[in-house]
Design an enzyme around this catalytic site. Structure first.
Site, PDB file in Angstrom:
ATOM      1  CE  LYS A 184      -3.767  -2.433  -0.148  1.00  0.00           C
ATOM      2  NZ  LYS A 184      -4.463  -3.204   0.850  1.00  0.00           N
TER       3      LYS A 184
HETATM    4  C1  LIG Z   1      -5.517  -4.313   1.214  1.00  0.00           C
HETATM    5  C2  LIG Z   1      -6.991  -4.111   1.321  1.00  0.00           C
HETATM    6  C3  LIG Z   1      -7.702  -4.366   2.507  1.00  0.00           C
HETATM    7  C4  LIG Z   1      -7.112  -5.092   3.680  1.00  0.00           C
HETATM    8  O1  LIG Z   1      -5.975  -4.515   4.210  1.00  0.00           O
HETATM    9  P1  LIG Z   1      -5.124  -5.302   5.303  1.00  0.00           P
HETATM   10  O2  LIG Z   1      -4.359  -4.194   5.977  1.00  0.00           O
HETATM   11  O3  LIG Z   1      -4.228  -6.246   4.549  1.00  0.00           O
HETATM   12  O4  LIG Z   1      -6.049  -6.005   6.220  1.00  0.00           O
HETATM   13  C5  LIG Z   1      -9.040  -4.010   2.565  1.00  0.00           C
HETATM   14  N1  LIG Z   1      -9.663  -3.449   1.521  1.00  0.00           N
HETATM   15  C6  LIG Z   1      -9.027  -3.230   0.347  1.00  0.00           C
HETATM   16  C7  LIG Z   1      -9.780  -2.599  -0.772  1.00  0.00           C
HETATM   17  C8  LIG Z   1      -7.671  -3.575   0.204  1.00  0.00           C
HETATM   18  O5  LIG Z   1      -7.060  -3.388  -0.960  1.00  0.00           O
END
Ligand SMILES: *Cc1c(COP(=O)(O)O)cnc(C)c1O
Length: 382
Positions: A184
């Site tokens: 991210k």
């Molecule tokens: C990555 C992601 C999540 C979950 O994030 P984590 O921190 O890995 O739990 C939730 N929603 C979307 C749209 C994502 O891309």
């Protein structure tokens, strides 16, 4: 041909993060403590939210948001089918039914036009997903949730720093949920954050994030605390550690720099790929700031090239690409449990068949972007 693999995503971690982690280790306080508090404070300030609650993933943030919005057994929650597992799974964890509303095929965000026909007397909440880092149409979405008395949760996993009409996403709903997973836009290894302007939702999320007990460990074991606590709810073990927060504090300091690099690389792709007739480039709305978590391109039909072929070719060129997302309603669990089938959400399905995300992150060099562009161009002439 490059001799090293260009992964789909990589974090950029600097010396400040490394030193801060060493300082945490020296301090002896590894779990939730002063650095988590500082990270929450800085994050709330960055977003412009009254509260920020740090947790160990965005998945945890979504689960706690739904629970603190009162979502329970028998409720329905509307969301986009074009999202990651966590958005749908956490609705299921609350005993509620995930109900999907199709996307706008241009932005890949939930289409406000499609939401209302799915609202029933059981609908409790709406989760919007700011796909790729582009904000949803929040004016129209807020109008719908207000008129129907629904709770609104932003899945802002892609969207730290995204702006809608000059305002950062994170306070348009009752809560917003951010992800600090390594691919991210900023990372804590694993981690997440809930932002909210609502005092009681913030309190509820804090209590539920640490076993449902009335005081957190920091308050109990430090010289400011005492041994007594009470279990108010059967809560969860979702707290963020100070080791994670050590990363987050400095990643947040560099976030705007990271987004600026992502913007620059997105433009480099826009220019480099513009002449290729069989590709549609991502379109960006007006009066927004896109944070470019993803750079998704689409393969047009009628040129005899498929998305899967392009991914294979890129892999042969040592480039990692990915697909965001396989629509939730097509996955076996959702199809079997709720009776969803192909054809239910035609836009999400059509976009899924043609879309792929190219590598885009600050750790890449401009020459890496050019290598990806050249590799795609080569494919057209081969
Ligand atoms: C990555 C992601 C999540 C979950 O994030 P984590 O921190 O890995 O739990 C939730 N929603 C979307 C749209 C994502 O891309």
């Amino acid at each position: 041909m490059r001799d090293t693999f260009l992964p789909f995503g990589l974090p950029l971690v600097g010396n400040e993060e490394k030193q801060e982690i060493l300082d945490v280790l020296e301090s002896g306080w590894l779990t939730t403590g002063p650095r988590t508090k500082l990270f929450e404070h800085k994050f709330a300030e960055y977003i412009g939210a009254k509260h920020a609650v740090a947790v160990n993933s965005c998945t945890a943030a979504l689960h706690l948001s739904l629970l603190s919005c009162g979502v329970t057994v028998g409720d329905e929650v509307i969301t986009s089918p074009f999202t990651f597992a966590a958005t749908g799974n956490t609705i299921v964890h609350c005993g509620a039914r995930p109900v999907f509303a199709d996307i706008d095929p241009v932005t890949c965000n939930i289409d406000p036009e499609k939401i209302e026909k799915h609202i029933t007397s059981r609908t409790k909440a709406l989760i919007v997903v700011h796909y790729a880092g582009q904000p949803c149409d929040m004016d129209r979405i807020q109008e719908i949730t207000k008129r129907h008395g629904l709770k609104l949760i932003e899945d802002a996993a892609h969207a730290v720093g995204t702006e809608y009409h000059g305002v950062k996403v994170g306070t348009f709903g009752d809560t917003a949920c951010f992800s600090f997973y390594p691919t991210k836009t900023m990372t804590t290894g694993e981690g997440g954050m809930i932002t909210t302007n609502d005092d009681s939702i913030a309190d509820m999320c804090r209590v539920l994030a640490l076993h449902g007990i009335s005081k957190d460990a920091w308050q109990r074991y430090s010289d400011k605390g005492n041994w007594y606590y009470e279990i108010m709810y059967p809560g969860f073990k979702y707290n963020m550690s100070d080791l994670q927060a050590a990363l987050g504090i400095h990643q947040l300091d560099r976030l705007d720099e990271f987004i600026t690099i992502r913007e620059r690389y997105a433009r480099r792709f826009d220019v480099g790929l513009a002449e290729i007739p069989w590709i549609d480039l991502p379109l960006v709305g007006t009066n927004i700031r896109h944070s470019w978590h993803l750079y998704p391109i689409r393969i047009k039909s009628g040129f005899g090239i498929t998305r899967d072929e392009l991914i294979t070719k890129l892999r042969e060129k040592n480039i990692g690409a990915s697909v965001h997302f396989i629509p939730l309603h097509l996955h076996p669990y959702y199809a079997k449990t709720y009776g969803y089938k192909r054809g239910d959400y035609p836009f999400a399905e059509a976009v899924f068949e043609s879309i792929l995300s190219l590598p885009l992150y600050p750790k890449m060099d401009p020459s890496d972007i050019d290598y990806v562009i050249d590799s795609i161009k080569e494919f057209v002439t081969s």
